[in-house]
Design an enzyme around this catalytic site. Sequence first.
Site, PDB file in Angstrom:
ATOM      1  N   ARG A 298      -6.702  -1.513   9.294  1.00  0.00           N
ATOM      2  CA  ARG A 298      -7.184  -0.579  10.305  1.00  0.00           C
ATOM      3  C   ARG A 298      -8.398   0.105   9.793  1.00  0.00           C
ATOM      4  O   ARG A 298      -9.360   0.493  10.745  1.00  0.00           O
ATOM      5  CB  ARG A 298      -6.016   0.571  10.147  1.00  0.00           C
ATOM      6  CG  ARG A 298      -4.876   0.184  10.855  1.00  0.00           C
ATOM      7  CD  ARG A 298      -3.591   1.059  10.498  1.00  0.00           C
ATOM      8  NE  ARG A 298      -2.435   0.516  11.203  1.00  0.00           N
ATOM      9  CZ  ARG A 298      -1.099   0.869  11.091  1.00  0.00           C
ATOM     10  NH1 ARG A 298      -0.695   1.718  10.338  1.00  0.00           N
ATOM     11  NH2 ARG A 298      -0.174   0.238  11.697  1.00  0.00           N
ATOM     12  N   TYR A 436      -5.093  -3.699  18.909  1.00  0.00           N
ATOM     13  CA  TYR A 436      -4.417  -4.505  17.637  1.00  0.00           C
ATOM     14  C   TYR A 436      -4.696  -3.595  16.224  1.00  0.00           C
ATOM     15  O   TYR A 436      -5.276  -2.503  16.318  1.00  0.00           O
ATOM     16  CB  TYR A 436      -5.057  -6.159  17.224  1.00  0.00           C
ATOM     17  CG  TYR A 436      -6.280  -6.233  17.089  1.00  0.00           C
ATOM     18  CD1 TYR A 436      -7.121  -5.089  16.741  1.00  0.00           C
ATOM     19  CD2 TYR A 436      -7.228  -7.387  17.320  1.00  0.00           C
ATOM     20  CE1 TYR A 436      -8.724  -5.394  16.305  1.00  0.00           C
ATOM     21  CE2 TYR A 436      -8.223  -7.574  16.743  1.00  0.00           C
ATOM     22  CZ  TYR A 436      -9.089  -6.564  16.294  1.00  0.00           C
ATOM     23  OH  TYR A 436     -10.401  -6.871  16.136  1.00  0.00           O
ATOM     24  N   GLU A 437      -3.800  -4.193  15.415  1.00  0.00           N
ATOM     25  CA  GLU A 437      -3.682  -3.313  13.899  1.00  0.00           C
ATOM     26  C   GLU A 437      -3.144  -2.161  14.206  1.00  0.00           C
ATOM     27  O   GLU A 437      -3.334  -1.154  13.616  1.00  0.00           O
ATOM     28  CB  GLU A 437      -4.925  -3.490  13.336  1.00  0.00           C
ATOM     29  CG  GLU A 437      -5.720  -4.535  13.218  1.00  0.00           C
ATOM     30  CD  GLU A 437      -4.952  -5.707  12.628  1.00  0.00           C
ATOM     31  OE1 GLU A 437      -3.888  -5.313  11.960  1.00  0.00           O
ATOM     32  OE2 GLU A 437      -5.550  -6.800  12.554  1.00  0.00           O
ATOM     33  N   GLY A 438      -2.038  -2.075  15.252  1.00  0.00           N
ATOM     34  CA  GLY A 438      -1.547  -0.707  15.463  1.00  0.00           C
ATOM     35  C   GLY A 438      -2.370   0.003  16.527  1.00  0.00           C
ATOM     36  O   GLY A 438      -3.319   0.592  16.547  1.00  0.00           O
TER      37      GLY A 438
END
Length: 569
Positions: A298, A436-438
């Site tokens: 993140r 992406y990545e949350g």
Amino acid sequence: MTAYRAPLTQLRYALHEVFDVGTALAEMPAYSGVDRALIDQIIDEAAVFASEVLAPTRVAGDAGCTLRDGRVFLPAGFAEAYRRFVDAGWPALACAGEHGGQGLPMVLGNVVLEMLNAANPSWAMFPGIAHGAYDLLHAHASPELQSRYLPKIASGEWTTSMCLTEAQAGSDLGLVRTRAEPLGGGRHAITGAKLFISGGDHDAAANIVHLVLARLPDAPPGSRGLSLFLVPRHLPADDDDATLAAAINGIDVVALEHKMGMRGSATCALAFDRAQGWLIGTPNRGLACMFVMMNAARLAVGLQSVGAGELACQHALDYAQSRAQGRDAGNAAVTLSEHADVRRMLMAQRAWTEGGRLLAIWLSLQLDIERHHPDAAAREHAAEVLGLLTPIAKAFLSDNVFEVANLALQIHGGHGYVSEHGVEQIVRDVRVFSIYEGANGIQALDLLARKLLSDRGAALGRLFDEIESTLAGGTDHLEIAALRDLLAVLRPLVAQLDPLRANAVATHLLRALGLAFLGWMLLRAAQLDGEGRPDGPRALMKFYFAQLFPESAYRIAVVRGASLQEPAT
């Protein structure tokens, strides 16, 4: 088409003047030998690699990868650039000496990562993912797994992937179905299907170390029943780490995703058919282990955003200064950059990007303090800052870079909409950063539930106190007053949030906080800008507070309004 130029002046100003990184690192015995000269030498060399070796591969990467006979082949120039990256020792920069690394600080490694992402964000997924995997294994893997795999990851000989998502399990990882069957001797047979796996297969490295979330036979349902496994594409042959078995370890590339952007990144659908893997950490604690890598990823998205924003700024400025359009009051031809609204767009791009860079560098320094500072209180404070600001760095900066890229396209007009100038590729590439990545909405909910509601804003209040202390004695009275007013509103607002209503306005709250922290960063930089250049930190800060910071009033109004609404049923 603009060729990427590493922003060495801005990087040095941030590292040496704004944050005095050399002095901060000198307090940590692990980095006692890292001085200004070494920092400058490394970023100078990284700038050469990024601009001369990597940047020329970006446009070719847009043609995408190729799946042939079950193997993925990267775009032209990618594998060769990676070989040169490994040969120069770049992957080992911030890895521990015990694993063959150079033991240099994360703040330096992340500055390098920004430049790599500006030059070619698809390619930069390799080192971006690898650093998170290295940290995860260093923190949670057994000594045997560490000794076998970490030196290979640190050297870059082997790359890594993060295998979480499945067709039915995206943001809700509790729905993961991949199974892990114990085989004895610490081995497990991994069976299941994973989607959207960056670097899931490629021809740049001899082996790929997959980190896979799966369920043991007796696992409880939901996310509490997930375990984490190390599953290499190739197993070592006869326990000889220097030799790999020719056969693939039960892992098939089912498909290569065809994407809107980031096409040079090999994003795969993988099928695991009794692939041999080893448990990382303890059973049913896989998600907790994976958060080490996810949090690193993140922050890496924040760095991606700064890098891509820098490239968009350079494209826009070069075009605006060279494109003659219109005439001035004296009927003389002028370039786009002479028009007030174009200057507004250029300044907005630069403010979002420079402010984001300052925030990313400061947070990267907190990583080093958290891990290596001799004072426990300093380590605890750094950990608190990172926990609070990581979701903001990911979501706020990735939302901003999409605006920065769109402004670059707008400045180019019709020439930006076609592929000739390379701007539309930037727009397509950065769109995924907020997904992406949350997804960014998940980041806002994480910030709300785990960071703000959990202590009623106490940690945030301590950080606000730190901001207030750095503003004392500043001469930019209007801007300082505006920031203080926002902090004064946010303190009680966060403390009094109603959990039943707050989810609906979590994104607005994250934006308001992001605007506050970016304003703080730009004020810190401006306080050192004695020259007051038209394009310098003070001018940029004043533009930010005049034209971008007022967004905070709208965001606060929405959050306040939620307290007047009936809770959702």
